[in-house]
Motif scaffolding. Structure first.
Motif, PDB file in Angstrom:
ATOM      1  N   ARG A   1       0.843  -1.191   0.000  1.00 57.72           N
ATOM      2  CA  ARG A   1       0.000   0.000   0.000  1.00 57.72           C
ATOM      3  C   ARG A   1       0.880   1.243   0.000  1.00 57.72           C
ATOM      4  N   GLN A   2       0.302   2.317  -0.526  1.00 59.56           N
ATOM      5  CA  GLN A   2       1.019   3.593  -0.567  1.00 59.56           C
ATOM      6  C   GLN A   2       0.076   4.711  -0.171  1.00 59.56           C
ATOM      7  N   ALA A   3       0.387   5.326   0.961  1.00 68.08           N
ATOM      8  CA  ALA A   3      -0.387   6.469   1.437  1.00 68.08           C
ATOM      9  C   ALA A   3       0.159   7.743   0.809  1.00 68.08           C
ATOM     10  N   PRO A   4      -0.640   8.798   0.764  1.00 68.08           N
ATOM     11  CA  PRO A   4      -0.172  10.054   0.163  1.00 68.08           C
ATOM     12  C   PRO A   4       1.117  10.551   0.812  1.00 68.08           C
ATOM     13  N   GLY A   5       2.095  10.851  -0.018  1.00 72.20           N
ATOM     14  CA  GLY A   5       3.346  11.391   0.484  1.00 72.20           C
ATOM     15  C   GLY A   5       4.284  10.379   1.118  1.00 72.20           C
ATOM     16  N   LYS A   6       3.937   9.090   1.029  1.00 72.77           N
ATOM     17  CA  LYS A   6       4.770   8.054   1.640  1.00 72.77           C
ATOM     18  C   LYS A   6       5.207   7.032   0.612  1.00 72.77           C
ATOM     19  N   GLY A   7       6.178   6.230   0.986  1.00 76.79           N
ATOM     20  CA  GLY A   7       6.646   5.166   0.116  1.00 76.79           C
ATOM     21  C   GLY A   7       5.707   3.976   0.137  1.00 76.79           C
ATOM     22  N   ARG A   8       5.972   3.004  -0.748  1.00 75.95           N
ATOM     23  CA  ARG A   8       5.146   1.817  -0.821  1.00 75.95           C
ATOM     24  C   ARG A   8       5.522   0.850   0.293  1.00 75.95           C
TER      25      ARG A   8
ATOM     26  N   ALA B   1      -4.971   4.325   1.820  1.00 76.85           N
ATOM     27  CA  ALA B   1      -3.861   4.216   0.881  1.00 76.85           C
ATOM     28  C   ALA B   1      -4.372   3.627  -0.427  1.00 76.85           C
ATOM     29  N   VAL B   2      -3.531   3.663  -1.434  1.00 74.42           N
ATOM     30  CA  VAL B   2      -3.755   2.861  -2.635  1.00 74.42           C
ATOM     31  C   VAL B   2      -3.124   1.498  -2.382  1.00 74.42           C
ATOM     32  N   TYR B   3      -3.890   0.456  -2.605  1.00 74.33           N
ATOM     33  CA  TYR B   3      -3.431  -0.907  -2.361  1.00 74.33           C
ATOM     34  C   TYR B   3      -3.114  -1.595  -3.687  1.00 74.33           C
ATOM     35  N   TYR B   4      -1.955  -2.244  -3.729  1.00 71.80           N
ATOM     36  CA  TYR B   4      -1.472  -2.915  -4.929  1.00 71.80           C
ATOM     37  C   TYR B   4      -1.197  -4.383  -4.632  1.00 71.80           C
ATOM     38  N   CYS B   5      -1.463  -5.252  -5.604  1.00 69.85           N
ATOM     39  CA  CYS B   5      -0.948  -6.609  -5.512  1.00 69.85           C
ATOM     40  C   CYS B   5       0.255  -6.737  -6.447  1.00 69.85           C
TER      41      CYS B   5
ATOM     42  N   GLU C   1       9.746 -16.037  -7.936  1.00 75.74           N
ATOM     43  CA  GLU C   1       9.530 -16.287  -6.515  1.00 75.74           C
ATOM     44  C   GLU C   1       8.284 -17.149  -6.313  1.00 75.74           C
ATOM     45  N   HIS C   2       8.482 -18.417  -5.978  1.00 74.37           N
ATOM     46  CA  HIS C   2       7.330 -19.255  -5.672  1.00 74.37           C
ATOM     47  C   HIS C   2       6.822 -18.984  -4.256  1.00 74.37           C
ATOM     48  N   ASP C   3       7.719 -18.566  -3.399  1.00 78.46           N
ATOM     49  CA  ASP C   3       7.350 -18.239  -2.027  1.00 78.46           C
ATOM     50  C   ASP C   3       7.837 -16.830  -1.681  1.00 78.46           C
ATOM     51  N   CYS C   4       7.224 -16.261  -0.660  1.00 80.20           N
ATOM     52  CA  CYS C   4       7.581 -14.910  -0.231  1.00 80.20           C
ATOM     53  C   CYS C   4       9.015 -14.914   0.296  1.00 80.20           C
ATOM     54  N   PRO C   5       9.844 -13.995  -0.160  1.00 76.92           N
ATOM     55  CA  PRO C   5      11.197 -13.890   0.410  1.00 76.92           C
ATOM     56  C   PRO C   5      11.093 -13.601   1.904  1.00 76.92           C
ATOM     57  N   ILE C   6      11.567 -14.516   2.733  1.00 77.20           N
ATOM     58  CA  ILE C   6      11.267 -14.451   4.162  1.00 77.20           C
ATOM     59  C   ILE C   6      11.698 -13.130   4.784  1.00 77.20           C
ATOM     60  N   ARG C   7      12.886 -12.686   4.473  1.00 82.01           N
ATOM     61  CA  ARG C   7      13.417 -11.480   5.131  1.00 82.01           C
ATOM     62  C   ARG C   7      13.137 -10.208   4.361  1.00 82.01           C
ATOM     63  N   THR C   8      12.735 -10.331   3.100  1.00 83.91           N
ATOM     64  CA  THR C   8      12.653  -9.120   2.276  1.00 83.91           C
ATOM     65  C   THR C   8      11.326  -8.962   1.548  1.00 83.91           C
ATOM     66  N   TRP C   9      10.285  -9.702   1.963  1.00 88.96           N
ATOM     67  CA  TRP C   9       9.027  -9.642   1.214  1.00 88.96           C
ATOM     68  C   TRP C   9       8.400  -8.254   1.272  1.00 88.96           C
ATOM     69  N   GLN C  10       8.776  -7.429   2.232  1.00 90.14           N
ATOM     70  CA  GLN C  10       8.187  -6.091   2.343  1.00 90.14           C
ATOM     71  C   GLN C  10       8.905  -5.060   1.483  1.00 90.14           C
ATOM     72  N   ILE C  11       9.898  -5.481   0.753  1.00 90.73           N
ATOM     73  CA  ILE C  11      10.660  -4.561  -0.082  1.00 90.73           C
ATOM     74  C   ILE C  11      10.071  -4.544  -1.479  1.00 90.73           C
ATOM     75  N   GLU C  12       9.755  -3.376  -1.937  1.00 85.41           N
ATOM     76  CA  GLU C  12       9.083  -3.193  -3.232  1.00 85.41           C
ATOM     77  C   GLU C  12       9.854  -3.826  -4.381  1.00 85.41           C
ATOM     78  N   SER C  13      11.160  -3.697  -4.360  1.00 87.91           N
ATOM     79  CA  SER C  13      11.985  -4.163  -5.482  1.00 87.91           C
ATOM     80  C   SER C  13      12.058  -5.682  -5.597  1.00 87.91           C
ATOM     81  N   GLU C  14      11.528  -6.413  -4.611  1.00 93.57           N
ATOM     82  CA  GLU C  14      11.501  -7.872  -4.692  1.00 93.57           C
ATOM     83  C   GLU C  14      10.470  -8.374  -5.699  1.00 93.57           C
ATOM     84  N   PHE C  15       9.565  -7.508  -6.124  1.00 87.57           N
ATOM     85  CA  PHE C  15       8.475  -7.920  -7.004  1.00 87.57           C
ATOM     86  C   PHE C  15       8.520  -7.112  -8.298  1.00 87.57           C
TER      87      PHE C  15
END
Length: 129
Positions: A38-45, A92-96, A102-116
């Motif tokens: 998700r991305q709120a106004p003025g904030k990162g994803r 926020a705007v919500y994105y999938c 990646e068959h599974d979520c990167p355990i330590r980095t799934w919250q990083i935008e650049s992983e997807f």
């Protein structure tokens, strides 16, 4: 060609619920990790949740634990995000998103935008009285 389309956003009062849907085409959604950001106004994803392909394991950012639930329906080629007890700060705007490496979520980095690599266009969620 990978194509993701989000729907289900809207205006809801605090304490209310919404269910977001992510529809996939061009690939078999059930074979890959799917994340919601998700991305709120003025904030990162911000990474909100992620679900594995192999075992259905789910991940949540701390601020939504106990309120949001991610699930997948492989027959429909969809992933859902059930959002309960919504707060104004969930606005926020919500994105999938997915990444066909990646068959599974990167355990330590799934919250990083650049992983997807592949993203939908987003759906607006507004929580306000």
């Amino acid at each position: 060609q990978v194509h993701l389309v989000e729907s289900g956003g809207g205006l809801v009062q605090p304490g209310g619920s919404l269910r977001l849907s992510c529809a996939a085409s061009g690939f078999t959604l059930g074979s890959y990790a799917i994340a919601w950001f998700r991305q709120a106004p003025g904030k990162g994803r911000e990474g909100v949740s992620c679900i594995n392909s192999s075992d259905g394991r789910t991940y949540y950012t701390d601020s939504v634990k106990g309120r949001f639930t991610i699930s997948r329906n492989n027959a429909e080629n969809r992933v859902y995000l059930q959002m309960n007890s919504l707060k104004p700060e969930d606005t926020a705007v919500y994105y999938c998103a997915t990444d066909l490496s990646e068959h599974d979520c990167p355990i330590r980095t799934w919250q990083i935008e650049s992983e997807f690599d592949d993203w939908g266009q987003g759906t607006q969620v507004t929580v306000s009285s």
